[in-house]
Design a protein around this motif. Structure first.
Motif, PDB file in Angstrom:
ATOM      1  N   ASN A 241      -3.772   4.032  -0.061  1.00 11.55           N
ATOM      2  CA  ASN A 241      -3.956   3.779  -1.495  1.00 11.55           C
ATOM      3  C   ASN A 241      -3.502   2.370  -1.845  1.00 11.55           C
ATOM      4  O   ASN A 241      -2.501   1.887  -1.306  1.00 11.55           O
ATOM      5  N   ASP A 242      -4.221   1.776  -2.752  1.00  9.20           N
ATOM      6  CA  ASP A 242      -3.796   0.483  -3.290  1.00  9.20           C
ATOM      7  C   ASP A 242      -3.225   0.749  -4.681  1.00  9.20           C
ATOM      8  O   ASP A 242      -3.977   1.049  -5.608  1.00  9.20           O
TER       9      ASP A 242
ATOM     10  N   SER B  13      -4.908  -1.559  -7.677  1.00  7.77           N
ATOM     11  CA  SER B  13      -6.263  -1.280  -8.165  1.00  7.77           C
ATOM     12  C   SER B  13      -6.505   0.215  -8.335  1.00  7.77           C
ATOM     13  O   SER B  13      -7.461   0.619  -8.986  1.00  7.77           O
TER      14      SER B  13
ATOM     15  N   ARG C 199       0.824  -1.205   0.000  1.00  6.76           N
ATOM     16  CA  ARG C 199       0.000   0.000   0.000  1.00  6.76           C
ATOM     17  C   ARG C 199       0.863   1.261   0.000  1.00  6.76           C
ATOM     18  O   ARG C 199       2.055   1.231   0.280  1.00  6.76           O
TER      19      ARG C 199
ATOM     20  N   ALA D  68      -7.404   2.003  -5.924  1.00  4.22           N
ATOM     21  CA  ALA D  68      -8.396   2.385  -4.902  1.00  4.22           C
ATOM     22  C   ALA D  68      -7.733   3.225  -3.825  1.00  4.22           C
ATOM     23  O   ALA D  68      -6.575   3.014  -3.483  1.00  4.22           O
TER      24      ALA D  68
END
Lengths: 120, 469
Positions: free
Chosen positions: B272-273, B276, B264, B278
């Motif tokens: 935050n990823d 992805s 992360r 996301a």
């Protein structure tokens, strides 16, 4: 939040669809509502497809729900976690506590073939 | 040779969205701002002058890089039009270019180079044209090449586009794993793969797994596991029993207790990823740690302890206060004015007398060393308006909204936790300054007993600091 009961292989499975946010503002009423669902069946699925946000209060509420379901010899399974919600479960290591499925039907059918609560 | 670094806003627009507090050119890669990697490469390739061109604002970059003297180069700035070609850029910067060979690094991309290799002779002798390219980035040489050396040594060079969080994450990890052998990276370390900044506090039970890069002013608390592949920025606290693996933690971030950060990017309260894309903003002030506002019963022991300690200080400092205040007032060196500060109660203010000890003299030094300027505030501890140690009181006009939002982590005190821990002053920045994060941490975790030792530390630190002055 919508709640429905489904008959899976002779077992009554409660499916709750969580929507929007689950946080400090609504986690307590959510836990109260859960107790009503639990009276109907201890086998439950939370469909989180429409759950957009969760914070620690929300997470605590879901873990509390799991604990109550387990006390009644049932289980609470999760389905359809989006990336954001999934991150919170991963980060807090709560993911290890739950059986998590891609969608609600997989989660519900996972109860098939398991002993009925209270009969094991 | 001279180098032109050219950027267009659209190339790094994603950074504004993902990390809004950072100028994209200062985006840290392995705890080093992106722009510094380019400057390093330009220097390795024998450039003595650099010009930074951009079609957007870059005040923050100018403030950071200044005139380039810290790298021993001349750094100047200019603007470009988004549609400018390399030819147009060279034309507009004719005076800078002169007759010399020019290397143009354009686009928001990470340069994979090896500082041990000889790029100097390559840059000077290669034919004009593209040296390296990638989608959205290129290195171009212009001007007449010099003579080819007798022993031609190839030096591999490639570019990696930084077009999103995923590529940024990859580039950071690549820089970390390549280590200080290949790039000039910040930090000190006895062994390869471990770089530590200044003032890093590591508890005994912390486990460090290489490779890691840790910035300045970092606290790794008991039983934390850092790495492998962890980049921890500056002013970061990783709380007890948490682990950070294959992740980037930005400056001024607090990672709460019992958390697992894997793969992360944590930036402030945002997680935050990179895979992805996301991103989730944690609304818990301590990034999911269990911070709770203490109830009346739970806060009573703390208030009582603070009040008793304040009474002791009032009694002990009474005579020095009366003498010093009278003398300084007579000499016109004691000036006080009332100022409104934010109180602990959300949205409320309180008026406090702020003493300024003007003109440094031996008497004012003694008064400051004994914290006489805060003597009057001690009485506010007895009334419960101030803690004896807590957050630095913030002027009412500053960051009122932020404080209202994060009221859980603001408790104004006569002394601040940052003073006890000798952290640089946040200068009233409650949102993310160096000191604010320490204050938030202690407000959440301190006990009345630990407060006593921190009060003594804060008093002694002030005494040492002011008596030196």
């Amino acid at each position: 939040m919508k709640f429905s009961l489904d008959n899976i292989d002779g077992r009554l499975v409660g499916i709750a669809r969580l929507e929007g946010r689950l946080d400090a503002r609504n986690s307590k009423p959510f836990q109260k509502t859960f107790l009503e669902w639990l009276e109907k069946t201890p086998l439950l699925v939370f469909d989180c497809t429409l759950l957009e946000f969760i914070d620690t209060s929300g997470l605590g509420a879901i873990v509390g729900c799991l604990r109550k379901a387990l006390e009644k010899e049932g289980d609470l399974r999760l389905a359809g976690l989006n990336d954001k919600v999934s991150m919170v479960f991963e980060m807090t290591q709560a993911k290890r506590l739950f059986s998590i499925f891609a969608n609600q039907s997989d989660a519900a059918s996972s109860f098939a073939g398991e002993p009925n609560p209270g009969t094991a | 040779m001279k180098t032109i670094l050219a950027f267009r806003e659209e190339e790094y627009a994603w950074v504004h969205e993902a990390f809004p507090c950072i100028h994209p050119l200062l985006l840290p890669l392995c705890n080093k701002p992106f722009i510094e990697f380019l400057i390093d490469f330009a220097i390795i390739a024998d450039s003595s002058s650099l010009r930074l061109l951009c079609d957007g604002g870059f005040d923050a970059v100018e403030r950071y890089c200044e005139n380039g003297s810290r790298w021993g180069i001349d750094l100047s700035y200019g603007s470009i039009h988004p549609d400018d070609t390399i030819h147009a850029m060279l034309g507009k910067n004719r005076k800078f270019c002169g007759e010399e060979r020019i290397m143009i690094i354009s686009g928001f991309s990470f340069i994979r180079y090896d500082k041990r290799l000889n790029y100097k002779s390559l840059a000077n002798t290669m034919a004009a044209g593209e040296w390296a390219t990638c989608p959205g980035g290129r290195i171009t040489l212009s001007g007449m090449p010099g003579k080819t050396p007798a022993h031609w040594v190839d030096a591999p060079l490639s570019l990696m586009p930084l077009d999103g969080m995923a590529s940024y994450y990859r580039a950071s990890m690549e820089a970390l794993e390549s280590g200080a052998d290949r790039y000039v990276l910040p930090g000190y370390g006895d062994e390869p793969g471990c770089a530590f900044g200044r003032n890093v506090v590591i508890s005994k039970s912390v486990e460090i797994r290489k490779p890691v890069s840790i910035g300045n002013n970092v606290q790794l608390l008991a039983d934390t596991v850092i790495g492998p592949s962890a980049i921890i920025g500056s002013n970061v606290i990783i709380d007890r029993k948490s682990s950070v693996e294959s992740s980037i933690v930005f400056d001024n971030t607090y990672i709460g207790e019992h958390l697992k950060i894997n793969g992360r990017i944590a930036s402030g309260n945002r997680l935050n990823d990179p895979k992805s894309g996301a991103s989730i903003a944690m609304e818990d002030p301590h990034l999911l740690s269990g911070i709770k506002k203490k109830g009346v019963l739970r806060s009573f022991p703390r208030k009582f302890t603070h009040a008793v300690a304040a009474l002791v200080m009032i009694a002990v400092l009474f005579i020095p206060f009366v003498i010093l205040r009278s003398l300084l007032k007579l000499r016109g060196q004691w000036k006080s004015a009332r100022t409104d500060f934010l109180s602990e109660a959300t949205g409320m203010t309180m008026s406090l007398g702020k003493v300024e000890l003007s003109t440094a003299s031996s008497l004012t030094s003694i008064a400051a060393a004994l914290s006489m300027d805060r003597y009057g505030w001690l009485f506010r501890v007895l009334t419960g308006q101030l803690a004896l140690i807590g957050s630095k009181p913030l002027p009412a006009e500053k960051n009122r909204l932020e404080i209202t939002r994060s009221a859980l982590s603001y408790r104004p005190g006569v002394f601040s936790y940052a003073e006890a821990e000798e952290w640089p002053s946040s200068d009233g920045d409650a949102t993310g300054g160096d000191a604010a994060i320490v204050e938030r941490f202690h407000i959440a975790h301190s006990t009345p007993l630990s407060d006593i030792s921190l009060i003594i530390k804060a008093f002694v630190n002030r005494f040492q600091e002011k008596s030196i002055l």
